[in-house]
Motif scaffolding. Structure first.
Motif, mmCIF file in Angstrom:
data_model
loop_
_atom_site.group_PDB
_atom_site.id
_atom_site.type_symbol
_atom_site.label_atom_id
_atom_site.label_comp_id
_atom_site.label_asym_id
_atom_site.label_seq_id
_atom_site.Cartn_x
_atom_site.Cartn_y
_atom_site.Cartn_z
ATOM 1 N N GLY A 91 0.812 -1.205 0.000
ATOM 2 C CA GLY A 91 0.000 0.000 0.000
ATOM 3 C C GLY A 91 0.843 1.250 0.000
ATOM 4 N N VAL A 92 0.245 2.334 -0.493
ATOM 5 C CA VAL A 92 0.818 3.666 -0.379
ATOM 6 C C VAL A 92 -0.319 4.578 0.047
ATOM 7 C CG1 VAL A 92 0.540 4.040 -2.887
ATOM 8 C CG2 VAL A 92 1.986 5.585 -1.539
ATOM 9 N N VAL A 93 -0.132 5.311 1.158
ATOM 10 C CA VAL A 93 -1.209 6.099 1.746
ATOM 11 C C VAL A 93 -0.683 7.493 2.060
ATOM 12 C CG1 VAL A 93 -2.865 6.283 3.640
ATOM 13 C CG2 VAL A 93 -2.247 4.026 2.741
ATOM 14 N N GLU A 94 -1.359 8.500 1.515
ATOM 15 C CA GLU A 94 -0.965 9.875 1.807
ATOM 16 C C GLU A 94 -1.255 10.175 3.278
ATOM 17 O OE1 GLU A 94 -1.598 14.398 0.005
ATOM 18 O OE2 GLU A 94 -2.836 12.729 -0.743
ATOM 19 N N ASP A 95 -0.269 10.700 3.983
ATOM 20 C CA ASP A 95 -0.347 10.938 5.430
ATOM 21 C C ASP A 95 -0.599 9.648 6.208
ATOM 22 O OD1 ASP A 95 -0.030 13.600 4.783
ATOM 23 O OD2 ASP A 95 -2.138 14.123 5.061
ATOM 24 N N GLY A 96 -0.262 8.511 5.609
ATOM 25 C CA GLY A 96 -0.536 7.225 6.251
ATOM 26 C C GLY A 96 0.444 6.853 7.341
ATOM 27 N N ILE A 97 1.604 7.539 7.379
ATOM 28 C CA ILE A 97 2.598 7.275 8.419
ATOM 29 C C ILE A 97 2.983 8.570 9.139
ATOM 30 C CG2 ILE A 97 4.913 6.395 8.913
ATOM 31 C CD1 ILE A 97 4.655 4.546 6.520
ATOM 32 N N MET A 98 3.352 9.579 8.361
ATOM 33 C CA MET A 98 3.687 10.905 8.904
ATOM 34 C C MET A 98 3.043 11.967 8.013
ATOM 35 S SD MET A 98 5.877 10.611 11.599
ATOM 36 C CE MET A 98 7.313 11.700 11.724
ATOM 37 N N PRO A 99 2.578 13.071 8.592
ATOM 38 C CA PRO A 99 1.900 14.094 7.785
ATOM 39 C C PRO A 99 2.841 14.705 6.743
ATOM 40 C CG PRO A 99 2.330 14.886 10.020
ATOM 41 C CD PRO A 99 2.633 13.431 10.017
ATOM 42 N N GLY A 100 2.274 14.961 5.563
ATOM 43 C CA GLY A 100 3.040 15.599 4.501
ATOM 44 C C GLY A 100 3.794 14.639 3.611
ATOM 45 N N PHE A 101 3.681 13.330 3.882
ATOM 46 C CA PHE A 101 4.393 12.331 3.091
ATOM 47 C C PHE A 101 3.435 11.223 2.643
ATOM 48 C CE2 PHE A 101 7.765 14.137 5.702
ATOM 49 C CZ PHE A 101 8.810 14.276 4.781
ATOM 50 N N PHE A 102 3.793 10.586 1.543
ATOM 51 C CA PHE A 102 3.150 9.330 1.174
ATOM 52 C C PHE A 102 3.886 8.212 1.909
ATOM 53 C CE2 PHE A 102 1.990 12.086 -2.332
ATOM 54 C CZ PHE A 102 0.662 11.748 -2.565
ATOM 55 N N GLY A 103 3.150 7.416 2.637
ATOM 56 C CA GLY A 103 3.750 6.308 3.366
ATOM 57 C C GLY A 103 3.646 5.028 2.555
#
Length: 405
Positions: free
Chosen positions: A159-171
């Motif tokens: 998976g790739v999730v926008e703000d999924g790990i840290m804000p401002g990044f794709f996780g």
């Protein structure tokens, strides 16, 4: 997506227990259920929603047409079973209720962060705050997570999730479904009694004893190469029907050689993941490790550094997910309550790395390049349709077991 994730499981409930599906008001991730019970406020966190529930910050959940195409009974599944706002990571879900304060021994009114995933929440605990830094949380399996500035499609990613790990990044997430588990399988099934006795006499557990013996071997000395598929392949092939291989055994092969070959196989699997991300436009130039193996097995960490040919930095906490959770909890509390208003600042202050860095040995790395080339040939041959022997054998085993019943 994996059959263990949110909508496959909900669909399974609908198929196998339709009366349960009809009776339920909400289908809730455990991470969100716990927060609901602690605070009395129902939330859905953006991490599990994104990675496990196919949710997107920009588009939300898949369309009604998508779910209808899966099963007409699922057309209105979001409205019927998932009707709750998705909340970004780092937000405050609510405060500890008096009843839960009594149960936990904490103070009523304590800030509670929204839910998160044990792997992804570890990122701030090792002070990762920019793209290009992959973290492997190494235990029974390994979860690989990293930050990126752009959304890319990477074969076999989880998976790739926008703000999924840290804000401002794709996780981004990838993973190996069998790491510590297959070391455990080996010591439980393939170690002779003489080794167990020698380990006991030396005052070591069997893993430490085998590691000490294996550390005396030079890369390539055993003549072995293995595939790390004892529990299927998660990334990059996403195929649960693949199985393990060990090539090169002779009558002179020793347990410590096999044990080291299995450790090397997991390092090759990580290298395959890294190379796939690099080719897909998500560059990785640093590697961090957390979890039990990173803390307990220096030999394994040196092998990883040599195989991936990158320095490996080690988490400063033995409980990375707990520290990451504390960091997000401090952000939920906010600066006014003694916490932080920004997760990056909290990570800088609370995150922790050991001074130890495992750096690649050029001679070992050169040998591992040759061994990895053999791993890669086996990976393509057995994993990409060259020979489906693993699947035929698995199907035959299932058929024979059914016939015996």
């Amino acid at each position: 997506i994996s059959s263990e994730w949110e909508f496959p499981k909900l669909w399974q409930v609908l198929d196998e227990a339709p009366e349960v599906y009809a009776a339920m008001d909400y289908f809730v991730e455990a991470a969100d259920w716990i927060i609901w019970q602690l605070t009395g406020v129902q939330t859905r966190n953006s991490c599990t929603a994104g990675y496990k529930g196919i949710w997107s910050k920009r588009e939300g959940y898949p369309s009604k047409a998508f779910f209808k195409a899966l099963d007409p009974r699922l057309e209105n599944v979001i409205e019927d079973k998932m009707s709750c706002q998705v909340t970004p990571l780092g937000q405050k879900a609510g405060e500890l209720t008096p009843a839960m304060a009594k149960l936990t021994g904490l103070k009523a009114g304590t800030a509670v962060a929204i839910g998160n995933v044990d792997a992804h929440v570890t990122i701030p605990s090792v002070k990762i705050d920019s793209e290009g830094k992959m973290l492997g949380i190494m235990g029974t399996s390994t979860c690989h997570v990293l930050l990126g500035k752009e959304e890319k499609t990477v074969p076999g990613m989880c998976g790739v999730v926008e703000d999924g790990i840290m804000p401002g990044f794709f996780g981004y997430e990838a993973g190996q479904s069998c790491v510590g588990d297959h070391f455990a399988w080996f010591v439980e099934n393939c170690v002779p009694a003489a080794y167990e006795a020698a380990a006991k006499k030396a005052g070591k557990d069997i893993h430490a004893y085998l590691s000490d013996l294996a550390a005396k071997l030079a890369p390539g000395e055993s003549g072995l190469v293995a595939l790390d598929w004892w529990n299927g392949n998660r990334s990059v092939l996403v195929d649960v029907d693949l199985t393990g291989v060990m090539l090169g055994m002779t009558l002179a092969t020793k347990p410590e050689e096999m044990y080291r070959a299995l450790i090397e196989a997991t390092a090759y699997g990580t290298r395959k993941i890294i190379e796939t991300f690099n080719r897909s436009g998500v560059p990785i130039h640093e590697f961090y490790a957390s979890g039990g193996i990173s803390q307990k097995n220096p030999m394994a960490m040196q092998i990883y550094a040599d195989v991936i040919n990158l320095p490996v930095r080690i988490a400063g906490s033995e409980q990375g997910p707990a520290l990451g959770s504390a960091i997000f909890g401090a952000v939920a509390a906010g600066k006014a309550a003694g916490g932080y208003d920004d997760v990056f600042q909290a990570a800088r202050e609370m995150g922790n790395l050991k001074d130890i860095v495992y750096t690649p040995d050029p001679q070992a790395a050169a040998v591992y390049d040759k061994l990895y080339a053999e791993y890669d040939l086996l990976h393509e041959y057995f994993g990409c349709g060259g020979n489906d022997a693993m699947k035929r054998l698995k199907a035959l085993r299932i058929a024979v077991k059914k016939a015996k019943k």
